[in-house]
Scaffold this motif. Structure first.
Motif, short mmCIF file in Angstrom:
data_model
loop_
_atom_site.label_atom_id
_atom_site.label_comp_id
_atom_site.label_asym_id
_atom_site.label_seq_id
_atom_site.Cartn_x
_atom_site.Cartn_y
_atom_site.Cartn_z
N MET A 1 1.01 -1.70 -0.27
CA MET A 1 -0.07 0.22 0.27
C MET A 1 0.69 1.55 0.14
N SER A 2 0.68 2.59 -0.84
CA SER A 2 1.02 3.02 -1.43
C SER A 2 1.40 4.15 0.50
N GLU A 3 2.59 5.04 0.41
CA GLU A 3 2.13 6.34 1.52
C GLU A 3 2.18 6.83 1.39
N TYR A 4 0.47 8.30 1.82
CA TYR A 4 0.24 9.37 1.29
C TYR A 4 0.40 10.11 2.26
N SER A 5 1.16 11.61 1.61
CA SER A 5 1.13 12.91 2.77
C SER A 5 -0.74 13.52 1.84
N GLN A 6 -1.43 14.46 2.86
CA GLN A 6 -1.94 14.60 2.33
C GLN A 6 -2.96 16.26 2.79
N ILE A 7 -2.93 17.08 2.12
CA ILE A 7 -3.80 17.96 2.73
C ILE A 7 -4.73 18.12 2.93
N GLN A 8 -6.24 18.05 4.41
CA GLN A 8 -7.15 17.47 4.53
C GLN A 8 -7.46 19.24 5.13
N THR A 9 -9.23 19.39 5.21
CA THR A 9 -10.25 19.71 6.18
C THR A 9 -11.53 19.46 6.21
N CYS A 10 -11.82 19.77 7.44
CA CYS A 10 -13.33 19.17 8.26
C CYS A 10 -14.14 20.11 7.47
N ILE A 11 -15.68 20.03 7.04
CA ILE A 11 -16.72 21.27 6.98
C ILE A 11 -17.75 20.41 7.31
N LYS A 12 -18.57 21.56 8.71
CA LYS A 12 -20.09 21.12 9.30
C LYS A 12 -21.04 20.74 7.93
N SER A 13 -21.49 19.67 7.97
CA SER A 13 -22.61 18.89 6.96
C SER A 13 -23.90 18.08 7.51
N ASN A 14 -24.83 18.73 6.91
CA ASN A 14 -25.92 17.70 7.16
C ASN A 14 -26.35 18.24 5.56
N PRO A 15 -28.25 17.44 5.78
CA PRO A 15 -28.21 16.64 4.89
C PRO A 15 -28.65 17.43 4.08
N GLU A 16 -28.73 18.52 4.83
CA GLU A 16 -29.46 20.08 3.97
C GLU A 16 -28.73 20.67 2.70
N ASN A 17 -27.49 20.77 3.10
CA ASN A 17 -25.58 21.51 2.89
C ASN A 17 -25.03 20.58 1.91
N PHE A 18 -25.29 19.63 1.79
CA PHE A 18 -24.80 18.28 1.67
C PHE A 18 -24.13 18.19 0.76
N LYS A 19 -25.01 18.75 -0.72
CA LYS A 19 -24.83 18.19 -1.89
C LYS A 19 -23.55 19.47 -2.23
N ASP A 20 -24.37 20.82 -1.40
CA ASP A 20 -23.02 22.33 -1.83
C ASP A 20 -21.60 21.67 -1.41
N VAL A 21 -21.67 21.55 -0.28
CA VAL A 21 -19.79 21.11 -0.11
C VAL A 21 -19.14 19.48 -0.93
N VAL A 22 -20.23 19.30 -1.63
CA VAL A 22 -19.53 18.44 -2.55
C VAL A 22 -19.50 19.34 -3.87
N LYS A 23 -20.22 20.25 -3.83
CA LYS A 23 -20.05 20.63 -5.11
C LYS A 23 -18.84 22.11 -4.87
N GLN A 24 -19.15 22.38 -3.68
CA GLN A 24 -17.61 23.24 -3.50
C GLN A 24 -16.25 22.45 -3.90
#
Length: 205
Positions: A1-24
């Motif tokens: 398995m390859s070893e990864y380095s990553q840029i990452q962040t987290c966004i609070k979500s719910n069923p109402e804004n989920f599609k917007d987060v994915v689109k963003q």
């Protein structure tokens, strides 16, 4: 398995804004010259707990000034059922790099890739402002965000670089000596000295 380095962040979500987060996230990928088509297909909120959402995107070949990099966009969800400290569901969005491609033999970021990694972090930080943007490795993957959520002080510094919003300044006030740090009115820049060697925000436009 390859070893990864990553840029990452987290966004609070719910069923109402989920599609917007994915689109963003898809729009950010496009702006960085990455293919977003996987993330503009039907991603479903109901699949978050299975970790299938966004997890099967393939690596993309990215030309960084003549150097070829494999970058894998990634998205997954963290729910209160999985992390007891959570009150809400959060979406993690990431860019995964093959560590062997961006680091030299002693674990430092290669000079030719510093501007790219930092520019991508800055783009993430402008678009996603809820929890800071972290550059982590295989060992520290997800640790600084989990530490923030759980209040675990030691884990908050388990990253190789970060761009943090001003509201976290109290949490990150006691910077370890092994870190470069710069604080302005709205943002905190942090980078591990042994990995970057110089402050990336001073040398990169």
């Amino acid at each position: 398995m390859s070893e990864y380095s990553q840029i990452q962040t987290c966004i609070k979500s719910n069923p109402e804004n989920f599609k917007d987060v994915v689109k963003q996230f898809a729009e950010v990928l496009n702006s960085l010259g990455l293919d977003s088509k996987y993330f503009i297909t039907d991603q479903e909120w109901e699949l978050l707990h299975t970790l299938l959402v966004g997890g099967d995107a393939e690596e993309q070949l990215f030309n960084n000034g003549g150097y070829q990099l494999h970058i894998r966009p990634y998205m997954t969800g963290w729910t209160p059922q999985e992390i007891k400290e959570l009150q809400d569901t959060w979406i993690e969005v990431s860019l995964l790099f093959l560590t062997v491609e961006i680091e030299n033999r002693i674990g430092q970021i290669k000079d030719e890739h510093k501007p790219l990694v930092w520019a991508m972090m800055e783009k993430f930080s402008k678009e996603f402002t809820e929890s800071g943007v972290f550059f982590t490795n295989e060992v520290s993957d997800g640790r600084p965000w989990e530490a923030l959520i759980s209040g675990e002080k030691e884990g908050i510094w388990e990253f190789d670089a970060a761009i943090l919003p001003e509201f976290l300044s109290h949490t990150y006030k006691d910077c370890p000596t092994e870190m470069f740090i710069s604080i302005n009115a709205n943002t905190i820049f942090v980078a591990r000295k042994s990995i970057w060697r110089t402050e990336p925000w001073l040398t990169i436009d």
